[in-house]
Design an enzyme around this catalytic site. Structure first.
Site, PDB file in Angstrom:
ATOM      1  N   THR A  93       3.490  -4.934   3.550  1.00  0.00           N
ATOM      2  CA  THR A  93       4.736  -4.386   3.856  1.00  0.00           C
ATOM      3  C   THR A  93       5.121  -5.280   5.152  1.00  0.00           C
ATOM      4  O   THR A  93       4.361  -5.149   6.142  1.00  0.00           O
ATOM      5  CB  THR A  93       4.374  -2.924   4.558  1.00  0.00           C
ATOM      6  N   LYS A 168      11.090  -0.402   0.401  1.00  0.00           N
ATOM      7  CA  LYS A 168      10.125   0.182   1.202  1.00  0.00           C
ATOM      8  C   LYS A 168      10.421   0.725   2.513  1.00  0.00           C
ATOM      9  O   LYS A 168      10.191   1.688   2.909  1.00  0.00           O
ATOM     10  CB  LYS A 168       8.856  -1.112   1.341  1.00  0.00           C
ATOM     11  N   LYS A 243       4.797   1.407  12.659  1.00  0.00           N
ATOM     12  CA  LYS A 243       5.133  -0.051  12.095  1.00  0.00           C
ATOM     13  C   LYS A 243       6.438  -0.261  11.339  1.00  0.00           C
ATOM     14  O   LYS A 243       7.501  -0.860  11.393  1.00  0.00           O
ATOM     15  CB  LYS A 243       3.981  -0.701  11.651  1.00  0.00           C
TER      16      LYS A 243
HETATM   17  P1  NAD Z   1      -6.109  -3.819   6.764  1.00  0.00           P
HETATM   18  O1  NAD Z   1      -6.020  -3.954   8.394  1.00  0.00           O
HETATM   19  O2  NAD Z   1      -7.111  -2.781   6.400  1.00  0.00           O
HETATM   20  O3  NAD Z   1      -6.259  -4.968   5.957  1.00  0.00           O
HETATM   21  C1  NAD Z   1      -5.573  -6.425   6.184  1.00  0.00           C
HETATM   22  C2  NAD Z   1      -6.677  -7.490   5.812  1.00  0.00           C
HETATM   23  O4  NAD Z   1      -5.976  -8.595   6.047  1.00  0.00           O
HETATM   24  C3  NAD Z   1      -7.764  -7.194   6.921  1.00  0.00           C
HETATM   25  O5  NAD Z   1      -8.940  -7.034   6.339  1.00  0.00           O
HETATM   26  C4  NAD Z   1      -7.670  -8.558   7.588  1.00  0.00           C
HETATM   27  O6  NAD Z   1      -9.239  -9.037   8.016  1.00  0.00           O
HETATM   28  C5  NAD Z   1      -6.886  -9.698   6.635  1.00  0.00           C
HETATM   29  N1  NAD Z   1      -6.567 -10.786   7.186  1.00  0.00           N
HETATM   30  C6  NAD Z   1      -5.913 -10.698   8.234  1.00  0.00           C
HETATM   31  N2  NAD Z   1      -5.252 -12.143   8.226  1.00  0.00           N
HETATM   32  C7  NAD Z   1      -5.888 -12.895   7.294  1.00  0.00           C
HETATM   33  C8  NAD Z   1      -5.972 -14.193   7.144  1.00  0.00           C
HETATM   34  N3  NAD Z   1      -5.328 -14.933   7.589  1.00  0.00           N
HETATM   35  N4  NAD Z   1      -6.751 -14.477   6.015  1.00  0.00           N
HETATM   36  C9  NAD Z   1      -7.329 -13.650   5.175  1.00  0.00           C
HETATM   37  N5  NAD Z   1      -7.657 -12.252   5.494  1.00  0.00           N
HETATM   38  C10 NAD Z   1      -6.715 -11.922   6.799  1.00  0.00           C
HETATM   39  O7  NAD Z   1      -4.606  -3.240   6.558  1.00  0.00           O
HETATM   40  P2  NAD Z   1      -4.173  -2.285   5.083  1.00  0.00           P
HETATM   41  O8  NAD Z   1      -4.354  -0.742   5.588  1.00  0.00           O
HETATM   42  O9  NAD Z   1      -5.109  -2.829   3.955  1.00  0.00           O
HETATM   43  O10 NAD Z   1      -2.880  -2.700   5.019  1.00  0.00           O
HETATM   44  C11 NAD Z   1      -2.484  -3.728   4.518  1.00  0.00           C
HETATM   45  C12 NAD Z   1      -0.989  -4.047   4.232  1.00  0.00           C
HETATM   46  O11 NAD Z   1      -0.517  -2.870   3.570  1.00  0.00           O
HETATM   47  C13 NAD Z   1      -0.150  -3.837   5.502  1.00  0.00           C
HETATM   48  O12 NAD Z   1       1.089  -4.412   5.726  1.00  0.00           O
HETATM   49  C14 NAD Z   1       0.221  -2.288   5.670  1.00  0.00           C
HETATM   50  O13 NAD Z   1       1.365  -2.054   6.355  1.00  0.00           O
HETATM   51  C15 NAD Z   1       0.494  -2.011   3.831  1.00  0.00           C
HETATM   52  N6  NAD Z   1       0.180  -0.536   3.608  1.00  0.00           N
HETATM   53  C16 NAD Z   1      -0.679   0.039   4.032  1.00  0.00           C
HETATM   54  C17 NAD Z   1      -1.197   1.478   3.758  1.00  0.00           C
HETATM   55  C18 NAD Z   1      -2.262   2.344   4.141  1.00  0.00           C
HETATM   56  O14 NAD Z   1      -2.128   3.309   3.905  1.00  0.00           O
HETATM   57  N7  NAD Z   1      -3.268   1.695   4.749  1.00  0.00           N
HETATM   58  C19 NAD Z   1      -0.093   1.957   2.691  1.00  0.00           C
HETATM   59  C20 NAD Z   1       0.835   1.195   2.180  1.00  0.00           C
HETATM   60  C21 NAD Z   1       0.991  -0.216   2.717  1.00  0.00           C
END
Ligand code: NAD
Length: 298
Positions: A93, A168, A243
């Site tokens: 997102t 979204k 966010k």
């Molecule tokens: P998260 O922080 O658990 O996962 C993100 C991952 O990206 C982390 O493990 C981090 O180490 C990795 N990362 C960051 N920079 C990186 C790079 N340069 N190279 C490789 N890996 C890298 O977050 P999440 O909860 O999995 O959310 C991910 C996305 O999904 C976000 O944009 C969030 O807004 C969206 N989202 C989350 C949810 C939820 O319920 N968690 C629901 C819908 C959407």
């Protein structure tokens, strides 16, 4: 079957990559966090030491990263080495400007691309029941459909590049506002001596009915599966709602759209986070409303 490169194996990306493995895809994955890499490895993802190794031989690359700046940086790096024709899909997102920038960078290198943010949370990611909101060319969408269907239940083409992110941000602005509206109604009902159950029984079959009430009811009792029944453990954390509301604010500012309730929702979730509840489910906003309610007639 096409080989997939998957970058970002966190709370969402990890289980999404695991579902691609279950569907029979060869998935190479990379994350900066060793713990996320290990969890993914146990789910059958071939973990790599860096981006270049992850995307080598991949026909499709998926990113699931925290925010726009991460997506733009990662796409910039991977576009230095992926062959033209490689399909790039970002499921994070992110803000509309970054999404457009990522699409433009991919187009410059001859790579088709999609923005495909999701709703459904970590539960939906694990169960493979996410909703994908997809922006990009129709033929590219068609090419990606089988892959997205391995991770989700509803795959919706929303229009051209960045329209997935637009959908979204609009959807989650409705969600943030409606959760506050439902919370306010329960707090007012409490003040009037109305039981939670009675309000629920009426509003859930009347014109106040909405998802925040009937699926995610912010008081314990009426909907036993809602986070209110487990001390507001997420679920969907308040920090993530903040966010998304900030992304909606930025989009409203850029377009001149009048979204006063979206602005107020962002302000309340900001307070929620400042009070230290950012890691609690966003439905816990009812407690802030209750705590801030005055003691007498206003
Ligand atoms: P998260 O922080 O658990 O996962 C993100 C991952 O990206 C982390 O493990 C981090 O180490 C990795 N990362 C960051 N920079 C990186 C790079 N340069 N190279 C490789 N890996 C890298 O977050 P999440 O909860 O999995 O959310 C991910 C996305 O999904 C976000 O944009 C969030 O807004 C969206 N989202 C989350 C949810 C939820 O319920 N968690 C629901 C819908 C959407």
């Amino acid at each position: 079957m096409t080989s997939i490169g998957f970058i970002g194996l966190g709370h969402m990306g990890g289980p999404m990559a695991a579902n691609l493995v279950k569907a029979g895809y060869t998935v190479k994955g990379f994350d900066l966090s060793p713990q996320s890499m290990e969890t993914a490895r146990q789910a059958g993802v071939i973990v790599s030491s860096g981006l270049a190794e992850t995307i080598a031989d991949a026909g499709i690359v998926v990113t699931m990263l925290p925010a726009g700046e991460h997506v733009v940086a990662v796409w910039k790096e991977l576009l230095e080495s992926v062959p033209a024709g490689t399909l790039l899909i970002d499921c994070s997102t992110i803000d509309i400007d970054s999404a457009r920038k990522a699409h433009a960078m991919a187009a410059d290198k001859g790579c088709p691309s999609l923005d495909a943010p999701v709703s459904g949370g970590t539960g939906g990611a694990a169960a493979g029941t996410l909703t994908f909101m997809v922006g990009g060319e129709r033929d590219v969408f068609t090419r990606a459909q089988p892959l997205l269907s391995a991770m989700g239940k509803r795959i919706i083409h929303c229009g051209e590049a960045s329209m997935g992110q637009a959908a979204k941000v609009c959807n989650n602005m409705i969600l943030g506002i409606s959760m506050i509206a439902v919370g306010e109604a329960f707090v007012l009902g409490e003040r009037l001596g109305l039981s939670h159950q009675a309000l629920y029984d009426v509003a859930s079959v009347s014109s106040g009915q909405c998802w925040s009430l009937t699926t995610y009811c912010p008081v314990p009792g009426p909907v036993p599966t809602s986070p209110a029944n487990r001390q507001y453990e997420p679920g969907f954390a308040g920090a993530l709602m903040l966010k998304d509301l900030k992304l909606a604010r930025a989009a409203a500012k850029a377009t001149g759209a009048m979204t006063p309730l979206g602005a107020e929702a962002a302000r309340l979730y900001e307070q929620f986070a400042e009070l230290g509840f950012g890691d609690k489910d966003f439905s816990g906003i009812i407690n802030l409303l209750r705590d801030k309610s005055g003691s007498g007639a206003a």
